[in-house]
Design a protein around this motif. Structure first.
Motif, PDB file in Angstrom:
ATOM      1  N   ASN A   2      33.248  38.843  37.138  1.00 12.34           N
ATOM      2  CA  ASN A   2      34.016  39.351  38.256  1.00 12.34           C
ATOM      3  C   ASN A   2      33.072  40.123  39.169  1.00 12.34           C
ATOM      4  N   PHE A   3      32.925  39.669  40.418  1.00 15.47           N
ATOM      5  CA  PHE A   3      32.014  40.308  41.352  1.00 15.47           C
ATOM      6  C   PHE A   3      32.808  40.850  42.528  1.00 15.47           C
ATOM      7  N   LYS A   4      32.488  42.055  42.969  1.00 17.24           N
ATOM      8  CA  LYS A   4      33.143  42.616  44.149  1.00 17.24           C
ATOM      9  C   LYS A   4      32.110  42.777  45.241  1.00 17.24           C
ATOM     10  N   ILE A 101      34.760  31.934  51.241  1.00 20.36           N
ATOM     11  CA  ILE A 101      34.049  33.216  51.288  1.00 20.36           C
ATOM     12  C   ILE A 101      33.649  33.552  52.729  1.00 20.36           C
ATOM     13  N   ASP A 102      33.178  32.556  53.481  1.00 21.49           N
ATOM     14  CA  ASP A 102      32.819  32.781  54.889  1.00 21.49           C
ATOM     15  C   ASP A 102      34.012  33.296  55.685  1.00 21.49           C
ATOM     16  N   ASN A 103      35.203  32.743  55.423  1.00 25.77           N
ATOM     17  CA  ASN A 103      36.392  33.230  56.123  1.00 25.77           C
ATOM     18  C   ASN A 103      36.660  34.694  55.793  1.00 25.77           C
ATOM     19  N   SER A 104      36.469  35.071  54.535  1.00 27.54           N
ATOM     20  CA  SER A 104      36.655  36.467  54.144  1.00 27.54           C
ATOM     21  C   SER A 104      35.614  37.360  54.817  1.00 27.54           C
ATOM     22  N   VAL A 105      34.374  36.905  54.870  1.00 25.35           N
ATOM     23  CA  VAL A 105      33.313  37.678  55.526  1.00 25.35           C
ATOM     24  C   VAL A 105      33.616  37.819  57.018  1.00 25.35           C
ATOM     25  N   ASP A 106      34.122  36.765  57.651  1.00 30.28           N
ATOM     26  CA  ASP A 106      34.503  36.844  59.070  1.00 30.28           C
ATOM     27  C   ASP A 106      35.564  37.918  59.285  1.00 30.28           C
ATOM     28  N   GLU A 107      36.537  37.998  58.392  1.00 28.60           N
ATOM     29  CA  GLU A 107      37.568  39.039  58.492  1.00 28.60           C
ATOM     30  C   GLU A 107      36.934  40.425  58.398  1.00 28.60           C
ATOM     31  N   ALA A 108      35.973  40.568  57.482  1.00 29.16           N
ATOM     32  CA  ALA A 108      35.307  41.867  57.312  1.00 29.16           C
ATOM     33  C   ALA A 108      34.472  42.221  58.542  1.00 29.16           C
ATOM     34  N   ALA A 113      38.988  43.596  57.183  1.00 28.40           N
ATOM     35  CA  ALA A 113      38.948  43.612  55.712  1.00 28.40           C
ATOM     36  C   ALA A 113      37.863  44.577  55.260  1.00 28.40           C
ATOM     37  N   THR A 114      38.079  45.184  54.104  1.00 26.65           N
ATOM     38  CA  THR A 114      37.080  46.086  53.529  1.00 26.65           C
ATOM     39  C   THR A 114      36.652  45.668  52.136  1.00 26.65           C
ATOM     40  N   LEU A 115      37.300  44.654  51.577  1.00 29.38           N
ATOM     41  CA  LEU A 115      36.999  44.230  50.215  1.00 29.38           C
ATOM     42  C   LEU A 115      37.094  42.714  50.108  1.00 29.38           C
ATOM     43  N   ILE A 116      36.090  42.119  49.483  1.00 28.01           N
ATOM     44  CA  ILE A 116      36.125  40.695  49.146  1.00 28.01           C
ATOM     45  C   ILE A 116      35.851  40.612  47.650  1.00 28.01           C
ATOM     46  N   GLN A 117      36.739  39.949  46.922  1.00 26.33           N
ATOM     47  CA  GLN A 117      36.592  39.848  45.480  1.00 26.33           C
ATOM     48  C   GLN A 117      36.506  38.374  45.088  1.00 26.33           C
ATOM     49  N   THR A 118      35.445  38.021  44.355  1.00 30.75           N
ATOM     50  CA  THR A 118      35.249  36.658  43.881  1.00 30.75           C
ATOM     51  C   THR A 118      35.293  36.670  42.363  1.00 30.75           C
ATOM     52  N   THR A 119      36.141  35.827  41.790  1.00 32.56           N
ATOM     53  CA  THR A 119      36.272  35.763  40.337  1.00 32.56           C
ATOM     54  C   THR A 119      35.980  34.338  39.880  1.00 32.56           C
ATOM     55  N   LEU A 120      35.018  34.204  38.962  1.00 41.56           N
ATOM     56  CA  LEU A 120      34.759  32.913  38.328  1.00 41.56           C
ATOM     57  C   LEU A 120      35.603  32.881  37.071  1.00 41.56           C
ATOM     58  N   ASN A 121      36.607  32.027  37.036  1.00 43.99           N
ATOM     59  CA  ASN A 121      37.579  31.986  35.950  1.00 43.99           C
ATOM     60  C   ASN A 121      37.052  31.203  34.745  1.00 43.99           C
ATOM     61  N   CYS A 126      37.558  29.084  40.668  1.00 41.98           N
ATOM     62  CA  CYS A 126      37.091  30.275  41.351  1.00 41.98           C
ATOM     63  C   CYS A 126      38.240  30.856  42.165  1.00 41.98           C
ATOM     64  N   THR A 127      38.410  32.159  42.129  1.00 41.06           N
ATOM     65  CA  THR A 127      39.442  32.832  42.909  1.00 41.06           C
ATOM     66  C   THR A 127      38.764  33.796  43.865  1.00 41.06           C
ATOM     67  N   ILE A 128      39.103  33.689  45.144  1.00 41.87           N
ATOM     68  CA  ILE A 128      38.534  34.562  46.159  1.00 41.87           C
ATOM     69  C   ILE A 128      39.684  35.271  46.854  1.00 41.87           C
ATOM     70  N   THR A 129      39.637  36.596  46.873  1.00 42.12           N
ATOM     71  CA  THR A 129      40.669  37.375  47.551  1.00 42.12           C
ATOM     72  C   THR A 129      39.996  38.388  48.465  1.00 42.12           C
ATOM     73  N   ASP A 130      40.708  38.756  49.518  1.00 44.13           N
ATOM     74  CA  ASP A 130      40.239  39.837  50.376  1.00 44.13           C
ATOM     75  C   ASP A 130      41.464  40.598  50.860  1.00 44.13           C
ATOM     76  N   ASP A 131      41.223  41.748  51.475  1.00 46.62           N
ATOM     77  CA  ASP A 131      42.341  42.532  51.991  1.00 46.62           C
ATOM     78  C   ASP A 131      42.462  42.366  53.512  1.00 46.62           C
ATOM     79  N   GLY A 132      42.121  41.156  53.983  1.00 47.53           N
ATOM     80  CA  GLY A 132      42.215  40.845  55.409  1.00 47.53           C
ATOM     81  C   GLY A 132      43.625  40.465  55.818  1.00 47.53           C
TER      82      GLY A 132
END
Length: 161
Positions: A2-4, A101-108, A113-121, A126-132
């Protein structure tokens, strides 16, 4: 695992450094290609000669305009997905993950957005979430369906155009 990815100054500076390094690598590739052309003294292309050659080959093989197929909607993606994501193997999967991930970075980068979380299940997904802001869900005025359905099913639909 789990990487933040926290979108503070340090993370964005690291992202910017990676982009600059990519541009430098592309510039080096173009410089090598240009020097190869000079080294081999390649003549400039002759468009008339090339067109005449193409026309003669096409006529010999019975190839004409009627044989050109035009695919509409999502048919081109369904027929040749590798043309859109580079490959239908692991590289294509990685390309899709990086797009999300690029879409999440664009939001940041836009300050949404202030957080992007990538989870390798454990199952390999893979699950990618952000607070965008996410994808709008209201009815799109042109398509008559939700904006979510529009951006996921219509080629070249999105908020970046």
């Amino acid at each position: 695992n789990n990487f933040k990815y926290y979108c503070g100054d340090l993370a964005l500076n690291s992202f910017t450094k990676n982009i600059i390094m990519l541009f430098k690598q592309v510039a080096i590739i173009f410089a090598i290609a240009a020097s190869c052309c000079e080294a081999f003294s390649l003549p400039p292309p002759n468009p008339r000669q090339n067109a005449a050659l193409a026309a003669s080959v096409a006529s010999e093989q019975g190839y004409d305009a009627s044989q050109i197929t035009v695919l509409k909607g999502l048919d081109p993606v369904r027929k040749r997905p590798g043309m859109y994501i580079g490959s239908t193997g692991p590289d294509g999967l990685h390309h899709l993950v990086w797009e999300v991930i690029d879409n999440s970075v664009d939001e940041a980068l836009a300050g949404h957005a202030t957080l992007i979380q990538t989870t390798l299940n454990p199952d390999g997904s893979c699950t990618i979430t952000d607070d965008g802001r996410g994808i709008p869900t209201g009815v799109h005025p042109t398509t008559g369906v939700s904006a979510l359905e529009t951006v996921l099913t219509v080629l070249h639909a999105g908020g970046k155009f």
